[in-house]
Design an enzyme around this catalytic site. Structure first.
Site, mmCIF file in Angstrom:
data_model
loop_
_atom_site.group_PDB
_atom_site.id
_atom_site.type_symbol
_atom_site.label_atom_id
_atom_site.label_comp_id
_atom_site.label_asym_id
_atom_site.label_seq_id
_atom_site.Cartn_x
_atom_site.Cartn_y
_atom_site.Cartn_z
ATOM 1 N N LYS A 112 21.158 -4.568 44.026
ATOM 2 C CA LYS A 112 20.691 -3.367 44.723
ATOM 3 C C LYS A 112 21.178 -2.104 44.023
ATOM 4 O O LYS A 112 20.455 -1.116 43.946
ATOM 5 C CB LYS A 112 21.088 -3.390 46.205
ATOM 6 C CG LYS A 112 20.405 -4.545 46.920
ATOM 7 C CD LYS A 112 20.224 -4.374 48.406
ATOM 8 C CE LYS A 112 19.368 -5.542 48.919
ATOM 9 N NZ LYS A 112 19.337 -5.761 50.316
ATOM 10 N N LYS A 195 13.637 -15.051 44.142
ATOM 11 C CA LYS A 195 13.516 -15.583 45.512
ATOM 12 C C LYS A 195 12.492 -14.794 46.335
ATOM 13 O O LYS A 195 12.279 -13.596 46.096
ATOM 14 C CB LYS A 195 14.881 -15.600 46.211
ATOM 15 C CG LYS A 195 15.409 -14.241 46.587
ATOM 16 C CD LYS A 195 16.519 -14.355 47.639
ATOM 17 C CE LYS A 195 16.758 -12.989 48.257
ATOM 18 N NZ LYS A 195 17.227 -12.962 49.595
ATOM 19 N N LYS A 198 12.203 -10.129 51.544
ATOM 20 C CA LYS A 198 11.657 -9.120 52.453
ATOM 21 C C LYS A 198 11.447 -7.801 51.751
ATOM 22 O O LYS A 198 10.590 -7.026 52.110
ATOM 23 C CB LYS A 198 12.697 -8.822 53.536
ATOM 24 C CG LYS A 198 12.875 -9.842 54.554
ATOM 25 C CD LYS A 198 13.825 -9.235 55.579
ATOM 26 C CE LYS A 198 14.774 -10.259 56.105
ATOM 27 N NZ LYS A 198 15.887 -9.678 56.803
HETATM 28 P P1 ATP Z 1 16.138 -9.497 51.208
HETATM 29 O O1 ATP Z 1 15.147 -10.509 50.785
HETATM 30 O O2 ATP Z 1 15.534 -8.178 51.559
HETATM 31 O O3 ATP Z 1 17.333 -9.394 50.315
HETATM 32 P P2 ATP Z 1 17.003 -11.458 52.943
HETATM 33 O O4 ATP Z 1 15.757 -12.035 53.492
HETATM 34 O O5 ATP Z 1 17.733 -12.178 51.877
HETATM 35 O O6 ATP Z 1 16.691 -9.991 52.578
HETATM 36 P P3 ATP Z 1 18.380 -11.811 55.427
HETATM 37 O O7 ATP Z 1 17.332 -11.460 56.369
HETATM 38 O O8 ATP Z 1 19.673 -11.342 55.904
HETATM 39 O O9 ATP Z 1 18.115 -11.178 54.020
HETATM 40 O O10 ATP Z 1 18.388 -13.365 55.159
HETATM 41 C C1 ATP Z 1 18.518 -14.210 56.239
HETATM 42 C C2 ATP Z 1 18.692 -15.637 55.830
HETATM 43 O O11 ATP Z 1 17.545 -16.096 55.121
HETATM 44 C C3 ATP Z 1 19.884 -15.875 54.907
HETATM 45 O O12 ATP Z 1 20.516 -17.077 55.302
HETATM 46 C C4 ATP Z 1 19.264 -16.014 53.552
HETATM 47 O O13 ATP Z 1 20.043 -16.804 52.695
HETATM 48 C C5 ATP Z 1 17.959 -16.699 53.908
HETATM 49 N N1 ATP Z 1 16.942 -16.447 52.894
HETATM 50 C C6 ATP Z 1 16.403 -15.245 52.578
HETATM 51 N N2 ATP Z 1 15.499 -15.370 51.593
HETATM 52 C C7 ATP Z 1 15.464 -16.704 51.284
HETATM 53 C C8 ATP Z 1 14.720 -17.483 50.341
HETATM 54 N N3 ATP Z 1 13.838 -16.927 49.551
HETATM 55 N N4 ATP Z 1 14.943 -18.814 50.303
HETATM 56 C C9 ATP Z 1 15.840 -19.397 51.133
HETATM 57 N N5 ATP Z 1 16.572 -18.722 52.025
HETATM 58 C C10 ATP Z 1 16.387 -17.398 52.121
#
Ligand code: ATP
Ligand code: LTN
Length: 328
Positions: A112, A195, A198
């Site tokens: 970030k 990955k 969001k």
């Molecule tokens: P950003 O993608 O904006 O960084 P995020 O989706 O990683 O946000 P959180 O909403 O806090 O952030 O993630 C919630 C949960 O979802 C966490 O346990 C994270 O590890 C899991 N997660 C997020 N993206 C993935 C992915 N692409 N594959 C597997 N697990 C995920």
């Protein structure tokens, strides 16, 4: 008494299949085995700018998503992070034990801060892992089910818990992460080297849990694929591997069985099948989501906060005693 489990999701952006498969799907299974606590981590969400009206809606939406996905408030506890002020209190104390270099080493912070430059981001993004450590350590958590991207934060939580225990005496349980094998890292549909996220630039990166059938079909059709045309599960075909993983996790079928089903067929047949599997999951899910009222979810969150508050208070009394503050 069964061991405690804690996890959370930030109410920011659109929740997607990566969040569901990487986190929530596993939570639903694990809530039968552990004494589970699921948090809507709103204070983590504000480490990047949020629109106040949208944020309030998202906090409620994330809690509804937990319920619609199968988190059962009779078995598990759900609450909003900011309702328990002990989280920020403990985060502050832990930050006094954390080295700046430990925080600067975190991949999520590096990503970030590289994107926006250090001048463009707030101090909360740097200290974010101390708040996450507080979330976990407040409740004597044994296990934390997350996607792979969060493991580094849980490692730091372990370091901080040990450091505190060594300095002030046994206070915190050392937690462990639980990461699903196939669901650890769901990759972006537009780029299988990153990955699903969001905060991705393009909405073609992810399938949101609120996408309608037409949008799902469109996004899957556009998803990148590898060269060749055979449906095989292989590291040399990262895009297809990711799509097959999503298929298997939602369909609850073995990868081999799916590959067999599509033997001799092409990518477009496979993509059509995958889109239908996703829609078959999403439509009943969205139907349940629609039928949960704000009042219902707010009542669950209020009951959850009331249940965890005494646990958090008790842990903070211990911490105050250990470090030489005066409990009140
Ligand atoms: P950003 O993608 O904006 O960084 P995020 O989706 O990683 O946000 P959180 O909403 O806090 O952030 O993630 C919630 C949960 O979802 C966490 O346990 C994270 O590890 C899991 N997660 C997020 N993206 C993935 C992915 N692409 N594959 C597997 N697990 C995920
Ligand atoms: N940082 C996590 C969300 C999070 C969390 C937690 C996960 C905040 N506190 C405690 C597990 C346990 C993320 O997924 N971005």
């Amino acid at each position: 008494m069964s061991k405690r489990l804690f996890s959370g999701i930030q109410p920011s952006g659109n929740l997607h299949l990566g969040n569901y498969l990487g986190a929530i799907q596993n939570w639903v299974k694990l809530q039968d085995e552990y004494e589970a606590i699921f948090c809507v981590v709103d204070l983590h969400a504000i480490t990047v700018p949020q629109d106040p009206v949208e944020l309030r809606k998202k906090i409620i939406e994330v809690a509804k998503i937990y319920l619609a996905a199968g988190i059962d408030p009779k078995k598990s506890t759900m609450f909003v992070q900011s309702h328990i002020s002990e989280h920020t209190q403990l985060a502050w104390i832990l930050s006094t034990l954390t080295k700046i270099t430990e925080l600067e080493r975190m991949t999520q912070f590096k990503d970030k801060s590289q994107k926006d430059g250090k001048e463009g981001i707030g101090a909360g993004l740097l200290t974010y892992p101390t708040l996450m450590a507080a979330d976990i350590l407040l409740y004597d958590t044994a296990v934390v089910p997350v996607g792979e991207d969060q493991v580094q934060h849980i490692e730091l939580t372990r370091v901080l818990a040990r450091r505190f225990n060594e300095k002030f005496g046994e206070t915190f349980v050392i937690p462990e992460s639980i990461v699903g094998k196939k669901s650890a890292r769901i990759m972006g549909l537009d780029d299988p080297t990153k990955k699903m996220s969001k905060s991705a630039a393009s909405e073609y990166n992810y399938i949101a849990l609120t996408d309608d059938a037409e949008t799902v079909r469109k996004k899957i059709k556009k998803a990148v694929t590898d060269s060749g045309s055979e449906i095989v599960y292989s590291d040399s075909k990262p895009a297809l591997k990711n799509l097959l993983n999503i298929f298997a996790l939602l369909y609850d079928k073995k990868l081999e069985a799916i590959a067999e089903e599509y033997a001799g067929k092409n990518y477009s047949d496979f993509k059509n099948g995958l889109a239908e599997v996703i829609i078959n999951f999403l439509s009943p899910f969205q139907e349940r989501l629609k039928n949960i009222s704000d009042e219902e979810v707010l009542a669950v969150l209020r009951a959850g906060a009331e249940k965890v508050k005494p646990l958090a208070r008790e842990k903070m009394h211990q911490v105050f005693d250990k470090i030489g503050l005066i409990s009140y």
